[in-house]
Motif scaffolding. Structure first.
Motif, PDB file in Angstrom:
ATOM      1  N   LEU A 178      -0.976  11.903   3.108  1.00 39.96           N
ATOM      2  CA  LEU A 178       0.438  11.664   3.373  1.00 39.96           C
ATOM      3  C   LEU A 178       0.611  10.994   4.731  1.00 39.96           C
ATOM      4  N   HIS A 179      -0.288  11.312   5.660  1.00 40.63           N
ATOM      5  CA  HIS A 179      -0.249  10.658   6.969  1.00 40.63           C
ATOM      6  C   HIS A 179      -0.362   9.147   6.816  1.00 40.63           C
ATOM      7  N   ASP A 180      -1.309   8.687   5.992  1.00 42.63           N
ATOM      8  CA  ASP A 180      -1.495   7.249   5.805  1.00 42.63           C
ATOM      9  C   ASP A 180      -0.257   6.611   5.183  1.00 42.63           C
ATOM     10  N   ALA A 181       0.329   7.303   4.208  1.00 38.04           N
ATOM     11  CA  ALA A 181       1.520   6.768   3.554  1.00 38.04           C
ATOM     12  C   ALA A 181       2.680   6.661   4.539  1.00 38.04           C
ATOM     13  N   MET A 182       2.854   7.677   5.360  1.00 36.32           N
ATOM     14  CA  MET A 182       3.930   7.648   6.347  1.00 36.32           C
ATOM     15  C   MET A 182       3.674   6.571   7.401  1.00 36.32           C
ATOM     16  N   ALA A 183       2.424   6.426   7.799  1.00 33.76           N
ATOM     17  CA  ALA A 183       2.086   5.393   8.788  1.00 33.76           C
ATOM     18  C   ALA A 183       2.368   3.999   8.236  1.00 33.76           C
ATOM     19  N   GLU A 184       2.110   3.813   6.944  1.00 32.44           N
ATOM     20  CA  GLU A 184       2.358   2.527   6.299  1.00 32.44           C
ATOM     21  C   GLU A 184       3.846   2.174   6.310  1.00 32.44           C
ATOM     22  N   ALA A 185       4.692   3.199   6.194  1.00 33.63           N
ATOM     23  CA  ALA A 185       6.141   2.979   6.133  1.00 33.63           C
ATOM     24  C   ALA A 185       6.824   3.096   7.488  1.00 33.63           C
ATOM     25  N   ALA A 186       6.080   3.421   8.527  1.00 37.39           N
ATOM     26  CA  ALA A 186       6.684   3.758   9.822  1.00 37.39           C
ATOM     27  C   ALA A 186       7.498   2.625  10.431  1.00 37.39           C
ATOM     28  N   ASP A 187       7.125   1.379  10.173  1.00 43.57           N
ATOM     29  CA  ASP A 187       7.841   0.269  10.794  1.00 43.57           C
ATOM     30  C   ASP A 187       9.176  -0.018  10.115  1.00 43.57           C
ATOM     31  N   ARG A 188       9.414   0.579   8.949  1.00 42.89           N
ATOM     32  CA  ARG A 188      10.666   0.338   8.247  1.00 42.89           C
ATOM     33  C   ARG A 188      11.461   1.616   7.965  1.00 42.89           C
ATOM     34  N   ASP A 189      10.926   2.760   8.360  1.00 44.27           N
ATOM     35  CA  ASP A 189      11.606   4.022   8.077  1.00 44.27           C
ATOM     36  C   ASP A 189      11.379   4.988   9.233  1.00 44.27           C
ATOM     37  N   ARG A 190      12.471   5.415   9.890  1.00 47.52           N
ATOM     38  CA  ARG A 190      12.341   6.287  11.058  1.00 47.52           C
ATOM     39  C   ARG A 190      11.834   7.672  10.690  1.00 47.52           C
ATOM     40  N   ILE A 191      12.124   8.128   9.468  1.00 49.20           N
ATOM     41  CA  ILE A 191      11.627   9.440   9.060  1.00 49.20           C
ATOM     42  C   ILE A 191      10.120   9.387   8.880  1.00 49.20           C
TER      43      ILE A 191
ATOM     44  N   ARG B  67       0.839  -1.194   0.000  1.00 45.17           N
ATOM     45  CA  ARG B  67       0.000   0.000   0.000  1.00 45.17           C
ATOM     46  C   ARG B  67       0.878   1.248   0.000  1.00 45.17           C
ATOM     47  N   HIS B  68       0.420   2.280  -0.711  1.00 40.07           N
ATOM     48  CA  HIS B  68       1.108   3.570  -0.754  1.00 40.07           C
ATOM     49  C   HIS B  68       2.562   3.429  -1.210  1.00 40.07           C
ATOM     50  N   ASP B  69       2.803   2.551  -2.202  1.00 43.38           N
ATOM     51  CA  ASP B  69       4.150   2.414  -2.744  1.00 43.38           C
ATOM     52  C   ASP B  69       4.551   3.716  -3.411  1.00 43.38           C
ATOM     53  N   VAL B  70       5.798   4.165  -3.178  1.00 39.47           N
ATOM     54  CA  VAL B  70       6.224   5.447  -3.728  1.00 39.47           C
ATOM     55  C   VAL B  70       6.365   5.417  -5.241  1.00 39.47           C
ATOM     56  N   ALA B  71       6.381   4.222  -5.827  1.00 40.24           N
ATOM     57  CA  ALA B  71       6.436   4.128  -7.279  1.00 40.24           C
ATOM     58  C   ALA B  71       5.063   4.325  -7.909  1.00 40.24           C
ATOM     59  N   ALA B  72       4.018   4.296  -7.094  1.00 39.13           N
ATOM     60  CA  ALA B  72       2.656   4.467  -7.587  1.00 39.13           C
ATOM     61  C   ALA B  72       2.220   5.915  -7.411  1.00 39.13           C
TER      62      ALA B  72
END
Length: 278
Positions: free
Chosen positions: A145-158, A134-139
């Motif tokens: 943006l909150h949802d996209a950041m939340a989706e990546a939160a477990d693998r990216d500290r930023i 979900r919310h792949d940056v290639a798409a």
């Protein structure tokens, strides 16, 4: 309005934070003591200079600030030197201009921010992002943006910072900076202390993306052991340069740690100038 700063001052403080990070001995990163990872200090100095105007542009949204900074950087140096820095510093700049706490400001992110940030990521093309369901940056950019950041939160500290109100900065970076000052360290060694605090406290997510979470955790433990035996008041250049050489020889670049170091110095400078961030 109380707690607000002039955009010109914000830009000046941003550049100063970027340059302060470069002046410090930060094992594994590019700094005044050593280049690395096919990049040199001059690339980052230029990046700071050209990204400051869009980062501090009056009235700009967070996404607009990030995209403008990345576009200016890519045009000037032709490579991604500061995407993570801009992702962290853009909300701080906007908060300082508006006199709004960082957590409250992040709650105002909208579709335009998502579109601009995704466009910036496409432009910078950072390594090791991989794919996401979900919310792949290639798409295409999502509505939130909150949802996209939340989706990546477990693998990216930023990404995680966008959901925690920059908790790593307030829990790790700023206390380390205050402690270093209390111990009488000069400014560049205070910045080194901040870098090492992040590096020993949390696995670097840039390394985790490119080399795996186990490698990132192994490095965190390695640094924790080394730092435990160091007295930064003695300015231990030799052992830290030895670690620097070792990390670069192994292709380990703690880029996320460097990004948070800049953000910490920037936050401190903004707050010292009177900005309301917390």
């Amino acid at each position: 309005m109380s707690g607000t700063l002039d955009p010109a001052l914000i830009g000046t403080l941003y550049k100063a934070a970027c340059l302060a990070e470069l002046d410090a001995l930060k094992p594994g990163n590019v700094h005044a003591f050593a280049a690395g990872h096919r990049m040199v200090v001059a690339d980052f100095v230029t990046s700071a200079e050209v990204s400051a105007p869009p980062l501090a542009r009056q009235g700009a949204g967070i996404g607009e600030r990030v995209h403008g900074g990345v576009a200016a950087t890519m045009a000037a140096v032709g490579q991604n030197t500061n995407l993570g820095i801009l992702l962290l510093c853009a909300p701080l700049a906007a908060a300082a201009e508006r006199g709004t706490g960082i957590a409250a400001l992040l709650d105002t992110l909208d579709r335009s921010d998502a579109e601009a940030v995704f466009a910036a990521i496409h432009l910078a093309n950072p390594g090791g992002l991989g794919r996401a369901e979900r919310h792949d940056v290639a798409a295409d950019a999502p509505a939130s943006l909150h949802d996209a950041m939340a989706e990546a939160a477990d693998r990216d500290r930023i990404a995680r910072a966008y959901g925690t109100g920059f908790a790593d900065v307030t829990a790790i970076g700023l206390p380390a900076l205050m402690e270093a000052r209390t111990r009488g360290l000069d400014p560049s060694w205070c910045t080194t202390a901040v870098h090492l605090a992040y590096l020993r406290s949390v696995p670097d997510s840039h390394i985790a993306r490119k080399r795996g979470r186990a490698a990132a955790e192994d490095l965190r433990r390695e640094v924790e052991k080394i730092v435990a035996g160091l007295d930064l008041t003695a300015q231990p250049v030799e052992p830290l340069l030895a670690l620097d050489v070792s990390l670069k020889a192994r292709g380990l670049n703690p880029g996320t740690t460097a990004d948070f170091t800049v953000a910490t110095v920037f936050w401190d400078a903004l707050a010292s100038a009177g900005a309301t961030l917390a």
